[in-house]
Every structure is written in C-alpha cells, then in structure tokens.
Design a protein around this motif. Structure first.
Motif, PDB file in Angstrom:
ATOM      1  N   LYS A  81       0.831  -1.198   0.000  1.00 47.00           N
ATOM      2  CA  LYS A  81       0.000   0.000   0.000  1.00 47.00           C
ATOM      3  C   LYS A  81       0.871   1.255   0.000  1.00 47.00           C
ATOM      4  O   LYS A  81       2.018   1.243   0.439  1.00 47.00           O
ATOM      5  CB  LYS A  81      -0.926   0.020   1.217  1.00 47.00           C
ATOM      6  N   ILE A  82       0.270   2.331  -0.507  1.00 51.02           N
ATOM      7  CA  ILE A  82       0.950   3.625  -0.508  1.00 51.02           C
ATOM      8  C   ILE A  82       0.002   4.655   0.091  1.00 51.02           C
ATOM      9  O   ILE A  82      -1.197   4.652  -0.202  1.00 51.02           O
ATOM     10  CB  ILE A  82       1.391   4.042  -1.931  1.00 51.02           C
ATOM     11  N   SER A  83       0.544   5.509   0.964  1.00 46.86           N
ATOM     12  CA  SER A  83      -0.280   6.540   1.579  1.00 46.86           C
ATOM     13  C   SER A  83       0.547   7.797   1.800  1.00 46.86           C
ATOM     14  O   SER A  83       1.685   7.895   1.342  1.00 46.86           O
ATOM     15  CB  SER A  83      -0.859   6.046   2.909  1.00 46.86           C
ATOM     16  N   LEU A  84      -0.060   8.748   2.504  1.00 48.04           N
ATOM     17  CA  LEU A  84       0.592  10.018   2.812  1.00 48.04           C
ATOM     18  C   LEU A  84       0.794  10.160   4.314  1.00 48.04           C
ATOM     19  O   LEU A  84      -0.120   9.869   5.104  1.00 48.04           O
ATOM     20  CB  LEU A  84      -0.260  11.192   2.322  1.00 48.04           C
ATOM     21  N   GLU A  85       1.969  10.620   4.673  1.00 47.89           N
ATOM     22  CA  GLU A  85       2.254  10.986   6.054  1.00 47.89           C
ATOM     23  C   GLU A  85       2.229  12.514   6.147  1.00 47.89           C
ATOM     24  O   GLU A  85       2.902  13.192   5.366  1.00 47.89           O
ATOM     25  CB  GLU A  85       3.615  10.448   6.468  1.00 47.89           C
ATOM     26  N   VAL A  86       1.434  13.038   7.063  1.00 53.34           N
ATOM     27  CA  VAL A  86       1.270  14.477   7.221  1.00 53.34           C
ATOM     28  C   VAL A  86       1.971  14.912   8.511  1.00 53.34           C
ATOM     29  O   VAL A  86       1.668  14.400   9.591  1.00 53.34           O
ATOM     30  CB  VAL A  86      -0.221  14.871   7.269  1.00 53.34           C
ATOM     31  N   ARG A  87       2.887  15.858   8.376  1.00 52.70           N
ATOM     32  CA  ARG A  87       3.615  16.376   9.530  1.00 52.70           C
ATOM     33  C   ARG A  87       3.233  17.834   9.746  1.00 52.70           C
ATOM     34  O   ARG A  87       3.426  18.659   8.867  1.00 52.70           O
ATOM     35  CB  ARG A  87       5.133  16.275   9.299  1.00 52.70           C
ATOM     36  N   GLN A  88       2.676  18.123  10.905  1.00 56.12           N
ATOM     37  CA  GLN A  88       2.275  19.490  11.205  1.00 56.12           C
ATOM     38  C   GLN A  88       2.335  19.730  12.709  1.00 56.12           C
ATOM     39  O   GLN A  88       1.699  19.004  13.491  1.00 56.12           O
ATOM     40  CB  GLN A  88       0.856  19.753  10.697  1.00 56.12           C
ATOM     41  N   GLN A  89       3.125  20.734  13.105  1.00 61.10           N
ATOM     42  CA  GLN A  89       3.253  21.130  14.509  1.00 61.10           C
ATOM     43  C   GLN A  89       3.588  19.937  15.400  1.00 61.10           C
ATOM     44  O   GLN A  89       2.891  19.632  16.368  1.00 61.10           O
ATOM     45  CB  GLN A  89       1.972  21.811  14.979  1.00 61.10           C
ATOM     46  N   LYS A  90       4.621  19.201  15.016  1.00 61.32           N
ATOM     47  CA  LYS A  90       5.140  18.056  15.764  1.00 61.32           C
ATOM     48  C   LYS A  90       4.157  16.882  15.831  1.00 61.32           C
ATOM     49  O   LYS A  90       4.409  15.894  16.531  1.00 61.32           O
ATOM     50  CB  LYS A  90       5.536  18.468  17.190  1.00 61.32           C
ATOM     51  N   LYS A  91       3.066  16.974  15.094  1.00 60.70           N
ATOM     52  CA  LYS A  91       2.101  15.885  15.040  1.00 60.70           C
ATOM     53  C   LYS A  91       2.231  15.179  13.709  1.00 60.70           C
ATOM     54  O   LYS A  91       2.247  15.807  12.656  1.00 60.70           O
ATOM     55  CB  LYS A  91       0.676  16.421  15.224  1.00 60.70           C
ATOM     56  N   VAL A  92       2.327  13.864  13.755  1.00 59.52           N
ATOM     57  CA  VAL A  92       2.482  13.068  12.541  1.00 59.52           C
ATOM     58  C   VAL A  92       1.296  12.117  12.413  1.00 59.52           C
ATOM     59  O   VAL A  92       1.002  11.356  13.340  1.00 59.52           O
ATOM     60  CB  VAL A  92       3.798  12.266  12.556  1.00 59.52           C
ATOM     61  N   THR A  93       0.595  12.179  11.283  1.00 52.54           N
ATOM     62  CA  THR A  93      -0.512  11.271  11.028  1.00 52.54           C
ATOM     63  C   THR A  93      -0.337  10.648   9.646  1.00 52.54           C
ATOM     64  O   THR A  93       0.247  11.252   8.754  1.00 52.54           O
ATOM     65  CB  THR A  93      -1.869  11.999  11.080  1.00 52.54           C
ATOM     66  N   VAL A  94      -0.858   9.458   9.487  1.00 53.45           N
ATOM     67  CA  VAL A  94      -0.833   8.763   8.203  1.00 53.45           C
ATOM     68  C   VAL A  94      -2.262   8.612   7.709  1.00 53.45           C
ATOM     69  O   VAL A  94      -3.140   8.136   8.433  1.00 53.45           O
ATOM     70  CB  VAL A  94      -0.156   7.386   8.310  1.00 53.45           C
ATOM     71  N   VAL A  95      -2.507   9.037   6.488  1.00 55.56           N
ATOM     72  CA  VAL A  95      -3.848   8.980   5.910  1.00 55.56           C
ATOM     73  C   VAL A  95      -4.197   7.520   5.616  1.00 55.56           C
ATOM     74  O   VAL A  95      -3.408   6.802   5.012  1.00 55.56           O
ATOM     75  CB  VAL A  95      -3.898   9.807   4.606  1.00 55.56           C
ATOM     76  N   PRO A  96      -5.376   7.036   6.043  1.00 53.99           N
ATOM     77  CA  PRO A  96      -5.791   5.671   5.679  1.00 53.99           C
ATOM     78  C   PRO A  96      -5.767   5.506   4.162  1.00 53.99           C
ATOM     79  O   PRO A  96      -6.006   6.456   3.417  1.00 53.99           O
ATOM     80  CB  PRO A  96      -7.221   5.577   6.233  1.00 53.99           C
ATOM     81  N   SER A  97      -5.501   4.288   3.696  1.00 51.38           N
ATOM     82  CA  SER A  97      -5.272   4.115   2.265  1.00 51.38           C
ATOM     83  C   SER A  97      -5.897   2.838   1.712  1.00 51.38           C
ATOM     84  O   SER A  97      -5.949   1.804   2.383  1.00 51.38           O
ATOM     85  CB  SER A  97      -3.762   4.091   1.977  1.00 51.38           C
ATOM     86  N   LEU A  98      -6.347   2.958   0.460  1.00 54.26           N
ATOM     87  CA  LEU A  98      -6.749   1.821  -0.358  1.00 54.26           C
ATOM     88  C   LEU A  98      -5.895   1.738  -1.616  1.00 54.26           C
ATOM     89  O   LEU A  98      -6.165   0.914  -2.494  1.00 54.26           O
ATOM     90  CB  LEU A  98      -8.219   1.960  -0.781  1.00 54.26           C
ATOM     91  N   ALA A  99      -4.895   2.597  -1.723  1.00 57.53           N
ATOM     92  CA  ALA A  99      -4.069   2.674  -2.929  1.00 57.53           C
ATOM     93  C   ALA A  99      -2.872   1.734  -2.810  1.00 57.53           C
ATOM     94  O   ALA A  99      -2.256   1.636  -1.744  1.00 57.53           O
ATOM     95  CB  ALA A  99      -3.589   4.108  -3.139  1.00 57.53           C
ATOM     96  N   TYR A 100      -2.548   1.070  -3.902  1.00 56.12           N
ATOM     97  CA  TYR A 100      -1.417   0.146  -3.936  1.00 56.12           C
ATOM     98  C   TYR A 100      -0.344   0.661  -4.887  1.00 56.12           C
ATOM     99  O   TYR A 100      -0.644   1.294  -5.901  1.00 56.12           O
ATOM    100  CB  TYR A 100      -1.875  -1.247  -4.366  1.00 56.12           C
ATOM    101  N   TYR A 101       0.884   0.343  -4.540  1.00 52.88           N
ATOM    102  CA  TYR A 101       2.022   0.806  -5.324  1.00 52.88           C
ATOM    103  C   TYR A 101       2.398  -0.203  -6.392  1.00 52.88           C
ATOM    104  O   TYR A 101       2.379  -1.418  -6.157  1.00 52.88           O
ATOM    105  CB  TYR A 101       3.220   1.045  -4.401  1.00 52.88           C
ATOM    106  N   SER A 102       2.733   0.298  -7.569  1.00 57.73           N
ATOM    107  CA  SER A 102       3.358  -0.531  -8.601  1.00 57.73           C
ATOM    108  C   SER A 102       4.602   0.197  -9.065  1.00 57.73           C
ATOM    109  O   SER A 102       4.678   1.421  -9.016  1.00 57.73           O
ATOM    110  CB  SER A 102       2.398  -0.773  -9.772  1.00 57.73           C
TER     111      SER A 102
END
Length: 579
Positions: A253-274
C-alpha cells in the motif's frame, strides 16, 4: 452419613450457561485475541464444516486472515469505505480471492447482524482489485461507530466479531484512494489533505509511505501537492525487497504521512504501489482522444461516440463512476462496430478533477491531444453547416496549424498554443417531457444566450506537472499558452437542462469536487445552481419551457444530413445511433 446438598434449579441453569459460554470463548479465542496462537487442524475443520463446499477456506487462508477482522465462519473481510448516501464500497485486497463459481449472491453482514445485498461492481483496473457495493442498513445508521462489514454468501450467520477489535468503516472524507506510477515518479490521489481548491498543503509537510503498516515502511519525498494530487519519488527497490522479503510490489500500500506542529498522522489508504510504469504502444499515438467521467449514460453514449468519432476523435476513455444501467453492453456494441472505446472503473464520488488528472497521465503515451467534454456536450463549428458529410478533419481544423514537432503552432506572442478553449451554449428542455428517442441533438433546440463554462482540447505533453484542472481545462507548463475560440470558430452544445425525468438524476450524482451540492442549503447564488431550482429534486413549474431564449437548430440540421437513414412511422426518420 453424608448430607446431600440440593442445588436450586435456577442456579444449576446459570452454572451450565456459564460453563458453556466459557467453553465457547475458549474455542474462539484465537480468532479475536490478536496473538500468534493458531487453531489445530482438527478444530479448524470442525469449525468450518457447515460452510458450502464451494466456499470452504483453507487453513492457510484462515491463518492469514486471523490477524485481521473476520468472522469465525471464514468469510471475506475486505476494506470498506462509507460513501455519501449511505453507500458502502468494499475493496478486496490482492491477497483475497473469490470462489471460482461466481461473484453473485453475496451480502454485507454488519455489526448488529443486519444484512444488505452486495452488488459486484467490477475491478479497479490498475491493480485488479475486486469491488462490491452495498447499502448501510437503516438499523446500523443509528449506531456509533460504524464497523466494517463482512462479505458473505450466508446471511443467516451471526456477526461474531469483537467490536473493540474490529476496524471502523473508512471515511471517504479522509482517504488515499488511487495511485498511478510513471517512469519517473508516483502520482497519488487522496481526499482530505488539501481541503480547498486554491490552497494546498506544502509538499515539505508530506511524505509518501510505502507499506501496509506505517511502522514498517519506506518513505519518499513529496514533490507536488495540489487539489487531490500528490506526486512523490519512487522508493528504492533494494529497500523494498529488504523490508518486505521480496514481496510483489503490487501488494504494498501507498499513503501520505502528514507532519504538522510536531504531530504526525498517516492517511488511511486503499491505494497500492506498482513500480515504474513502462508503456509501449504498438499502434503509435492517436492524434485526438476524448476523456470523460460517466454515470448511467448508456442511453446517451452511442450518439456522443458516433458523432465525435466521425468528426475526428480517434479514441474514447470513459471513467465509469459506478454505473448500473447496462453501460458495458453499449460499450461492447460500439467495440463491435469498430469504435475505440475504453472503460475504466473509477468509483470515487465527486472526483472529476482528479479523474481528469489521472487521465492526463494515463493517456499521455497513447494520445497527443485530449478533448475533455461530457457525454451531454457536442463540439460544433458553424463552418461545418454546409458540409454534406462529417469528416475527421473537422475537429483537427480547430487545432493550431501548422503543427510543429510538438503538435502545436506559435501564436502572436511567440508561445506555442497547447490548449483550445470553447464556449458552452446551454440548451434547455425545449418542451421535451422524456428523453428524445432520436437523440439529444434532435430533441433539444432551444438555449440560453449567455455562456458560463468553457471546455477544452489540450496537448497532454504541455500539461503542468501539478495536473491542476478547473472546469475541463488545465494549467499549462511554462512556455505554452491557450487559445479561446470565437463562437464562429467553434462552440460546445451543452444539453444541460434536459427533460425533467433526465435532469433530476443530477441531484444524486454531481461528479465535480468543486461544484455546489444542490441538496445543501448553502451558497444559493452560486453559478453552479440551476435558476428556479430548489434544494430537492422537485420539478419546478414550467420546467419544459425554461431556458429558452434562442432557437438554435444548427446542429440538429447538420446531424440530420450526416446521420439520418431509413424511415420510421412515428418519427419519420431514424438516426445512426438508434437501435
């Protein structure tokens, strides 16, 4: 003499029930514990002995799924997303497989044992993921939180999941939903990261995450962040192999990690990498293609394809937004007649701009120019009125000539023209009360004076790397410019306000992410709203005669000359697209 102790009947029943419950919990503990304990083969066979033979799961399948949310009956537990209008989309992972017999006869089994039929909706084309749709039952809508359903062929079975360990339904408002690799980078599509069209999160705050688990993943730099499009670098293949022990990259799977004001979150994902996409085209590039997003347009498609094919479109790419009106049968008929039509399942609601961005990348190696118009829109030039027959050169005459090696010519400013923009003429119901059997070009002949929108034909290699597009036209790379045609050169006949029976369907499905939802009582003066229309699909008084300011039969007359054949007693003639 030993005294006999008399146990009250009620207490005996209570102790028996308690012992039975404890024994049941002991048998099922491995399903819900999340530990590495596995059932013995004999226990496994006993548990699944009541399933149909054609749906028996193997012990290996059970072991794989025991670390995820499944029922003890071994049914499939795919990723599930809650869409607007209480629709649930289920997406099976690459590791799951359906029985060989059929994809029909499935149900969604929800947390309160309510069920609804699961309709197969096809394959997500770029990773061949199987999808189903079902409706969230009314009894579940009152519960919080919503848990992901089980996909089952046995709706009489009970939900045996542990709510505290079951994953919640993914929310469409915050999700990475699709990806497409190029030779040089990865294009990821995600909701909820950039909330506004005109304001995007800086790429420096983002990372692409390659892996099912964020703690075990490879991260790469994000280079572009715009609308729902994010571009990032390919991960190092050696790092992927070390981390995933040579696992097929299509299962990562491939997703996005969001970094803002020392807080890190990863967006839930249904996307796959090729991996890097290598495209080889045996036929070479088509000069002009057409790309559009469709939903339940089966009755309109033949007219649109036949017309535009005869005036110069070589290939049609349809992003199907979840049609259930027999669209695939019409496409099959067109293919048999020699038209080049390709359908890609794109079930994501209100993602027209993202779909067009995807198409600009996907088709770049097979198409030179791309026409972005909807199925109710027809490109037309008044200069064609005297022609006895349609010609492929008609559409080409609207493109900049003479063409350079890049397919464009220089303008007076010295920059090559890479985008042609055409005004839209919005047609009204024209006294029609149902879909005209001879087609929209024949039935709708009355329109408004002013135009509000523009549609385009764009040179794909000139599209900006951000892939930003608004109302069917793209931002171009530096060094290119667009040209707006005059009404005498070329327009788009937009059969927008059709007979009420057709128009009311737009209340349920508007594909653009940035247009007003007519059902919401907000922004009542928006140009996206239909004058005189309220917030519910209720026919306004006098709808059949609305928006009739100019009688315009030019395209009706031209298409009658080009496509009419035979006689039909109720109408006097038939058109080439009529069955």
């Amino acid at each position: 003499m030993r005294r006999r102790i008399h146990t009250p009947p009620a207490l005996s029943i209570f102790i028996s029930v308690l012992l039975l419950a404890s024994f049941s919990l002991y048998l099922s503990r491995d399903v819900f514990s999340g530990e590495e304990s596995r059932p013995s083969p004999s226990l496994f066979r006993k548990r699944f002995s009541n399933l149909p033979l054609n749906f028996a799961v193997t012990e290996n399948q059970y072991r794989h799924r025991s670390s995820h949310h499944v029922s003890s009956l071994g049914e499939l537990s795919p990723d599930a997303i809650l869409f607007p209008d209480w629709e649930v989309l289920l997406v099976l992972s690459p590791r799951d497989s359906l029985p060989s017999d059929s994809s029909d006869g499935y149900f969604c089994l929800f947390q309160n044992n309510a069920t609804s039929p699961a309709r197969p909706t096809g394959f997500l084309p770029f990773h061949q993921l199987v999808t189903f749709k079902c409706v969230l039952p009314s009894s579940v809508r009152r519960l919080r939180p919503f848990y992901q359903p089980i996909l089952t062929k046995s709706p009489e079975y009970y939900w045996l999941g542990n709510d505290s360990g079951s994953p919640e339904l993914l929310r469409w408002s915050h999700l990475a939903y699709e990806s497409l690799s190029t030779e040089n980078d990865v294009v990821l599509f995600a909701k909820g990261v950039n909330q506004r069209r005109d304001r995007s999160r800086p790429p420096s705050e983002l990372r692409c995450v390659f892996g099912d688990d964020a703690t075990k993943a490879v991260r790469t730099e994000v280079t572009i962040s715009s609308q729902e499009v994010f571009r990032c670098r390919h991960p190092d293949e050696a790092s992927l192999r070390r981390l995933f022990n040579g696992r097929d990259d299509e299962r990562i799977k491939i997703s996005l990690e969001v970094r803002q004001q020392k807080k890190v979150t990863v967006v839930p994902s249904l996307a796959y990498y090729s991996g890097p996409r290598k495209v080889t085209s045996e036929k070479g590039k088509s000069l002009v293609c057409a790309c559009t997003m469709v939903y339940n347009v089966a009755k309109f498609l033949k007219e649109w394809v036949i017309y535009h094919s005869k005036i110069g479109v070589d290939k049609f790419i349809l992003y199907d937004n979840g049609s259930d009106d027999g669209l695939e049968k019409v496409v099959e008929q067109l293919l048999l007649q020699g038209y080049d039509v390709k359908t890609l399942l794109w079930p994501w609601p209100k993602t027209q701009e993202a779909g067009f961005s995807h198409c600009a990348v996907y088709a770049r190696d097979s198409c030179t120019w791309m026409m972005y118009v909807d199925v109710d829109e027809f490109v037309f030039s008044p200069s064609w009125l005297k022609s006895l027959h349609p010609s492929p050169d008609m559409l080409k005459s609207l493109l900049p000539l003479p063409r350079t090696s890049h397919g464009s010519s220089s303008s007076s400013s010295g920059l090559p023209i890479a985008q042609i923009m055409m005004r839209c003429l919005d047609f009204g119901p024209s006294n029609q009360t149902s879909h005209p059997i001879q087609g929209v070009t024949q039935g709708y002949t009355c329109r408004r004076k002013m135009e509000q929108r523009h549609k385009s034909i764009v040179l794909l290699e000139a599209v900006d790397t951000t892939l930003i597009n608004v109302v069917h036209h793209f931002q171009l790379r530096e060094g290119y410019r667009g040209k707006r045609l005059t009404r005498g050169e070329g327009v788009v006949n937009h059969y927008k306000y059709q007979a009420w029976s057709e128009f009311k369907a737009k209340f349920r499905r508007r594909v653009s992410a940035y247009v007003v939802d007519w059902r919401q009582e907000s922004n009542p003066m928006s140009q996206d709203r239909t004058p005189g229309l309220g917030f519910a699909p209720i026919e306004p008084k006098g709808w059949a005669t609305k928006f009739c300011e100019v009688n315009d039969s030019r395209l009706k007359v031209a298409t009658q000359r080009w496509f009419r054949f035979g006689l039909d007693s109720p109408t006097g003639y038939k058109m080439a697209w009529q069955d």
